[in-house]
Design a protein around this motif. Structure first.
Motif, PDB file in Angstrom:
ATOM      1  N   ASN A 176      -2.949   8.160   6.813  1.00 36.13           N
ATOM      2  CA  ASN A 176      -2.081   6.990   6.747  1.00 36.13           C
ATOM      3  C   ASN A 176      -0.819   7.174   5.913  1.00 36.13           C
ATOM      4  O   ASN A 176       0.070   6.329   5.950  1.00 36.13           O
ATOM      5  N   PHE A 177      -0.700   8.275   5.174  1.00 33.11           N
ATOM      6  CA  PHE A 177       0.428   8.423   4.253  1.00 33.11           C
ATOM      7  C   PHE A 177       1.677   8.874   5.002  1.00 33.11           C
ATOM      8  O   PHE A 177       2.143  10.007   4.867  1.00 33.11           O
ATOM      9  N   LEU A 191       1.868   1.799   6.134  1.00 34.13           N
ATOM     10  CA  LEU A 191       1.256   2.313   4.912  1.00 34.13           C
ATOM     11  C   LEU A 191       0.351   1.256   4.312  1.00 34.13           C
ATOM     12  O   LEU A 191       0.754   0.114   4.101  1.00 34.13           O
ATOM     13  N   ASN A 250      -2.610   3.208  -0.696  1.00 34.92           N
ATOM     14  CA  ASN A 250      -1.638   4.302  -0.796  1.00 34.92           C
ATOM     15  C   ASN A 250      -0.326   3.835  -1.419  1.00 34.92           C
ATOM     16  O   ASN A 250       0.293   4.541  -2.225  1.00 34.92           O
ATOM     17  N   LYS A 251       0.102   2.637  -1.042  1.00 37.64           N
ATOM     18  CA  LYS A 251       1.349   2.098  -1.580  1.00 37.64           C
ATOM     19  C   LYS A 251       1.227   1.807  -3.077  1.00 37.64           C
ATOM     20  O   LYS A 251       2.122   2.138  -3.866  1.00 37.64           O
TER      21      LYS A 251
END
Length: 427
Positions: free
Chosen positions: A168-169, A245, A249-250
């Motif tokens: 997902n990054f 994102l 992760n954010k």
């Protein structure tokens, strides 16, 4: 006469096998190792988080708790402990990127903070508290506990939006590019029906014969690659990379940019602990060819991770290369270590590693993920049993030797990375 000869032979063989299996239980050194490893593991996400917090706070490490905004789940956090060393040298150790796999990564972190090196941390923190500059050659260490707390708590590999954080990054343009590619580029659609049944599964689940048929028809390597590469077209599918994102992760990216002077870091190391692929208890060190790293070269990594007690060359592989646990990953994008590594844009060295510990046969791992995902979408009330089987595929909670292997090798790789970054501060 034959009966009288065969029966004693069978009994003798059975007795020898039993003695062999029980031998470790009577070996004091082995028992000591097992008992120590057991203390590092936890029964669930909340116990693991409490243990991590206890060890980190008892050492006076800098503590941070990052809450996630998930409806009806107000006590899920990414916890971070920081040891402040050199601002130029940073080592990040991560657990729980894939939720349920966090049992192992959390145990490794407990071992690092609460094990035989505890006196090192205590001594280092005393110098830090006194304002001593003697720690300037030691890297700053950032422990990230449970990047995916929802998956850890719910025994899922995916997050609250069914997204695989390790696919997902990506930025907005990269998501658009992935969505524009053929959904069946690596065969995900070919295997979709096999891994995504239209209803929850019962005891008559025909997965094994269906899987065998598909392996014969398409090949095992193709089946594996179709899954692990992930999909950006099927939101209810397994290994779904998402369309934007995700907050875990954010939030971690924002936190690291706030707490570290990322543009001034010269050297960064990252170890992301996972489970599920490879021989039981064996750790495969995975790098990635398209990530910013000066240490994809096997010889350099071997020199960093060299161990006189094992053949380290058998443990190291680039995604998609040589070692079976790493095969099929050559077109994987959006990894967490790659995304975090990209924050340190001016780093002269970026050593970005996934440490993957084997559990059970990958067919059984796939079956567990398939069953749980079907229950999650079609019969949530039946999901608990399936979730327990997912836990069993990624965490061998009844195997003391497996636990000992994870704790021993996990801590060993961390300390070798620490030593390398420390020794290269002024090189």
């Amino acid at each position: 006469i034959m009966k009288h000869r065969i029966l004693p032979s069978i009994l003798a063989i059975a007795s020898a096998a039993l003695v062999y299996r029980l031998q470790p239980y009577f070996d004091k050194d082995i028992r000591k190792t097992w008992d120590y490893a057991e203390r590092c593991f936890s029964s669930d996400y909340y116990d693991a988080r409490a243990l991590f917090r206890m060890y980190a706070s008892s050492l006076n490490l800098e503590m941070h708790s990052i809450p996630l905004d998930i409806p009806d789940h107000d006590d899920l956090t990414i916890d971070v402990a920081i040891y402040r060393g050199s601002e130029k040298n940073v080592l990040i150790h991560m657990s729980g990127t894939h939720g349920v796999e966090g049992f192992a990564g959390s145990a490794v972190q407990s071992s690092i903070l609460g094990g035989e090196k505890r006196k090192f941390w205590q001594s280092a923190m005393k110098f830090t508290e006194r304002g001593s500059k003697s720690n300037n050659n030691k890297p700053t260490v950032v422990f990230v506990h449970s990047l995916n707390p929802y998956g850890f708590a719910k025994l899922r590999r995916w997050n609250e939006n069914n997204v695989d954080l390790n696919r997902n990054f990506l930025n907005t343009q990269q998501f658009i590019q992935r969505l524009a590619l053929d959904a069946n580029r690596h065969g995900y659609v070919d295997f979709y029906d096999l891994f995504h049944p239209p209803a929850a599964l019962g005891w008559m689940d025909p997965f094994l014969p269906l899987a065998l048929y598909n392996i014969i028809k398409h090949g095992y390597a193709n089946m594996k690659k179709s899954l692990v590469t992930g999909s950006y077209h099927h939101p209810r599918g397994i290994f779904y990379g998402g369309s934007k994102l995700q907050q875990s992760n954010k939030l971690l990216s924002t936190f690291l940019q706030k707490e570290l002077d990322v543009e001034q870091v010269d050297r960064v190391g990252l170890v992301d602990v996972h489970t599920g692929l490879g021989p039981k208890g064996f750790d495969t060190i995975m790098t990635h060819n398209d990530e910013k790293s000066s240490h994809n070269d096997r010889d350099v990594l071997i020199s960093i991770l060299q161990d006189n007690n094992l053949d380290i060359e058998k443990h190291i592989a680039a995604f998609g290369k040589e070692i079976s646990a790493a095969s099929g990953y050559d077109d994987v994008v959006g990894t967490v270590k790659g995304g975090i590594g990209s924050l340190f844009s001016n780093a002269k060295e970026a050593i970005l590693l996934t440490q993957e510990f084997g559990t059970v046969n990958p067919i059984f791992v796939s079956r567990a993920l398939r069953e749980e995902n079907a229950a999650y979408w079609h019969a949530p009330g039946m999901r608990i049993g399936a979730a327990q089987r997912v836990r069993g595929a990624f965490y061998l909670h009844n195997d003391p030797q497996w636990k000992a292997d994870i704790v021993t090798r996990g801590a060993d790789v961390f300390w070798k990375m620490f030593k390398y970054l420390e020794s290269n501060e002024y090189s």
